[in-house]
Design an enzyme around this catalytic site. Structure first.
Site, PDB file in Angstrom:
ATOM      1  N   ASN A 152       0.800  -1.224   0.000  1.00 13.27           N
ATOM      2  CA  ASN A 152       0.000   0.000   0.000  1.00 13.27           C
ATOM      3  C   ASN A 152       0.829   1.269   0.000  1.00 13.27           C
ATOM      4  O   ASN A 152       0.385   2.308  -0.464  1.00 13.27           O
ATOM      5  CB  ASN A 152      -0.970  -0.003   1.188  1.00 13.27           C
ATOM      6  CG  ASN A 152      -0.328  -0.398   2.482  1.00 13.27           C
ATOM      7  OD1 ASN A 152       0.207  -1.487   2.621  1.00 13.27           O
ATOM      8  ND2 ASN A 152      -0.342   0.508   3.445  1.00 13.27           N
ATOM      9  N   HIS A 202     -13.792  -0.312  -1.019  1.00 10.59           N
ATOM     10  CA  HIS A 202     -13.548   1.134  -1.156  1.00 10.59           C
ATOM     11  C   HIS A 202     -12.212   1.469  -1.816  1.00 10.59           C
ATOM     12  O   HIS A 202     -11.935   2.643  -2.096  1.00 10.59           O
ATOM     13  CB  HIS A 202     -13.717   1.858   0.184  1.00 10.59           C
ATOM     14  CG  HIS A 202     -12.615   1.679   1.168  1.00 10.59           C
ATOM     15  ND1 HIS A 202     -11.666   2.650   1.388  1.00 10.59           N
ATOM     16  CD2 HIS A 202     -12.321   0.663   2.010  1.00 10.59           C
ATOM     17  CE1 HIS A 202     -10.837   2.223   2.339  1.00 10.59           C
ATOM     18  NE2 HIS A 202     -11.216   1.023   2.726  1.00 10.59           N
ATOM     19  N   CYS A 326       1.013   7.786  13.616  1.00  8.13           N
ATOM     20  CA  CYS A 326       1.093   8.583  14.834  1.00  8.13           C
ATOM     21  C   CYS A 326       0.778   7.682  16.026  1.00  8.13           C
ATOM     22  O   CYS A 326      -0.355   7.262  16.213  1.00  8.13           O
ATOM     23  CB  CYS A 326       0.109   9.740  14.758  1.00  8.13           C
ATOM     24  SG  CYS A 326       0.433  10.971  16.004  1.00  8.13           S
TER      25      CYS A 326
HETATM   26  C1  LIG Z   1      -2.860  -3.525   2.007  1.00  6.38           C
HETATM   27  C2  LIG Z   1      -4.065  -3.191   2.820  1.00  6.38           C
HETATM   28  N1  LIG Z   1      -4.646  -4.138   3.566  1.00  6.38           N
HETATM   29  C3  LIG Z   1      -5.737  -3.898   4.297  1.00  6.38           C
HETATM   30  C4  LIG Z   1      -6.309  -2.649   4.328  1.00  6.38           C
HETATM   31  C5  LIG Z   1      -7.518  -2.421   5.150  1.00  6.38           C
HETATM   32  O1  LIG Z   1      -8.673  -2.354   4.347  1.00  6.38           O
HETATM   33  P1  LIG Z   1     -10.008  -1.682   4.902  1.00  6.38           P
HETATM   34  O2  LIG Z   1      -9.786  -0.206   4.893  1.00  6.38           O
HETATM   35  O3  LIG Z   1     -11.073  -2.105   3.934  1.00  6.38           O
HETATM   36  O4  LIG Z   1     -10.235  -2.232   6.242  1.00  6.38           O
HETATM   37  C6  LIG Z   1      -5.729  -1.614   3.591  1.00  6.38           C
HETATM   38  C7  LIG Z   1      -6.276  -0.240   3.641  1.00  6.38           C
HETATM   39  O5  LIG Z   1      -5.569   0.720   3.456  1.00  6.38           O
HETATM   40  C8  LIG Z   1      -4.590  -1.899   2.802  1.00  6.38           C
HETATM   41  O6  LIG Z   1      -3.993  -0.956   2.065  1.00  6.38           O
END
Ligand SMILES: Cc1ncc(COP(=O)(O)O)c(C=O)c1O
Length: 385
Positions: A152, A202, A326
């Site tokens: 991410n 989302h 944070c």
């Molecule tokens: C790699 C990864 N896993 C899990 C999540 C969590 O997903 P959610 O926001 O639907 O709980 C995110 C959200 O940023 C993510 O980027």
């Protein structure tokens, strides 16, 4: 009002108008509970099962292998905790990586607290999981290997096919967090050897509050919550039919657009990065040069504080992100960039620009226009370079 440009698609994405149109009837006239036997209920169930088929197609799964959840975090929790607590033959080890999202990191921490053994695999300077380390540490005590697909923060893609093979060679289950990659790049759970996969609506232009966990047929996991027989008991609770229909529409659109979007969005990212190099001095690109998600660019700007840069760019109309967390009132550097070998101070000077549906050249131009001015000002204040 001043024009604003959204470069935070990895945090969340706008709901596409077609998706909103598809879901609205399930909030208004088609509001039945998918478990009810009357026609309202049957309409809802029909829409839900049709949606399950569409979602299954995206990853080449069978519809009965798709479980709807509330979000990616919930999917990750069910996958990890559900597998570890039902592991047979006394297996009690989970192997994951050092660059996972907190949905995995904090679930692993809780499992450790509960007595499971957790091993974290490192990454190289490009954010690629060390496959050799995985080979060396895996053993017959390993119940589960969980390695994310697209990171991410950097967008870097992990070699999950290889990781899955290694997991299977030791008799372990393989899970991947594909929250950032699903709908952006092709995924074939059968070909890639994936036993469980997490997704989130989302992140791909559906609303918040709908997630997916794919569980390969035959795998037995313990649920986290108990209630009715919804989602075959794996995720009890009345299903979010409108969210499910929205997700299926978003997936449908993603399947149609994936190839073109990947080309368009990668071109925008590449232009942003190559032109930043010209207009700004002393920049470091994180994860550049290895296979990445199309729209993620993570850049360190030594000499500035990432948080200050984030706020200043926000004032200039650019919404981006830092990977910093944070905790206890202190801003911690990104655990991902630190795992890649960046100095904490350099990690703290980083910004992530993430692009997707709706990102245009005008936004990239705006960043290229404002970033040098903001950086010069911040660097002169901090005495940085
Ligand atoms: C790699 C990864 N896993 C899990 C999540 C969590 O997903 P959610 O926001 O639907 O709980 C995110 C959200 O940023 C993510 O980027």
């Amino acid at each position: 009002m001043k024009k604003r440009y959204y470069f935070d698609h990895n945090a969340t994405t706008p709901v596409r108008p077609e998706v909103l149109d598809a879901m609205l009837p399930y909030l208004t006239e088609k509001y039945g509970n998918a478990s009810s036997v009357h026609s309202f209920g049957r309409d809802a169930r029909h829409a839900m099962e049709k949606s399950r088929e569409i979602v299954a197609t995206l990853i080449n799964a069978d519809p009965e292998e798709i479980y709807f959840t509330g979000c990616g975090t919930e999917s990750d929790n069910i996958a990890l905790t559900g597998t570890m607590t039902s592991a047979r033959d006394g297996k009690n080890r989970l192997i994951t990586s050092k660059v996972e999202h907190s949905a995995i990191m904090n679930t692993a921490a809780k499992l450790k607290h509960d007595g499971f053994q957790i091993t974290y695999i490192g990454v190289d300077e490009y954010c690629r999981t060390d496959i050799n380390q995985l080979k060396n540490v895996i053993d017959n005590n390993t119940a589960l290997v969980s390695i994310m697909h697209g990171n991410n923060e950097t967008g870097v893609l992990q070699n999950i096919e290889e990781a899955a093979k290694i997991a299977h060679s030791a008799g372990a289950v393989f899970h991947t967090d594909a929250v950032q990659s699903a709908g952006k790049i092709p995924i074939d759970v059968k070909k890639m050897g994936i036993d469980m996969l997490s997704m989130s609506g989302h992140k791909l232009n559906a609303p918040k509050g709908i997630g997916v966990l794919y569980i390969k047929k035959g795998l037995k996991i313990t649920p986290l919550t108990y209630g009715g027989s919804h989602e075959r008991g794996i995720r009890p609770g009345t299903e979010n039919v409108a969210g499910i229909v929205a997700l299926a529409k978003a997936v449908d659109l993603a399947m149609q657009d994936m190839e073109n979007e990947a080309v368009t969005i990668s071109a925008l990212r590449d232009r942003l990065e190559s032109e930043i190099e010209h207009v700004v001095s002393n920049v470091l690109f994180n994860g550049r040069g290895v296979p990445r998600l199309p729209g993620t660019s993570n850049i360190s700007f030594p000499g500035v504080d990432g948080e200050a840069l984030l706020f200043s760019m926000d004032i200039e109309g650019v919404a981006a992100s830092t990977g910093s967390a944070c905790t206890t009132g202190e801003v911690e550097p990104s655990h991902v960039l630190v795992a890649m070998g960046r100095e904490p101070k350099t990690a703290q000077s980083s910004l992530r620009f993430s692009m997707g549906w709706g990102t245009t050249d005008a936004g990239v131009d705006h960043i290229l226009n404002r970033l040098p001015v903001v950086l010069n000002r911040l660097r002169s204040i901090s005495g940085g370079i």
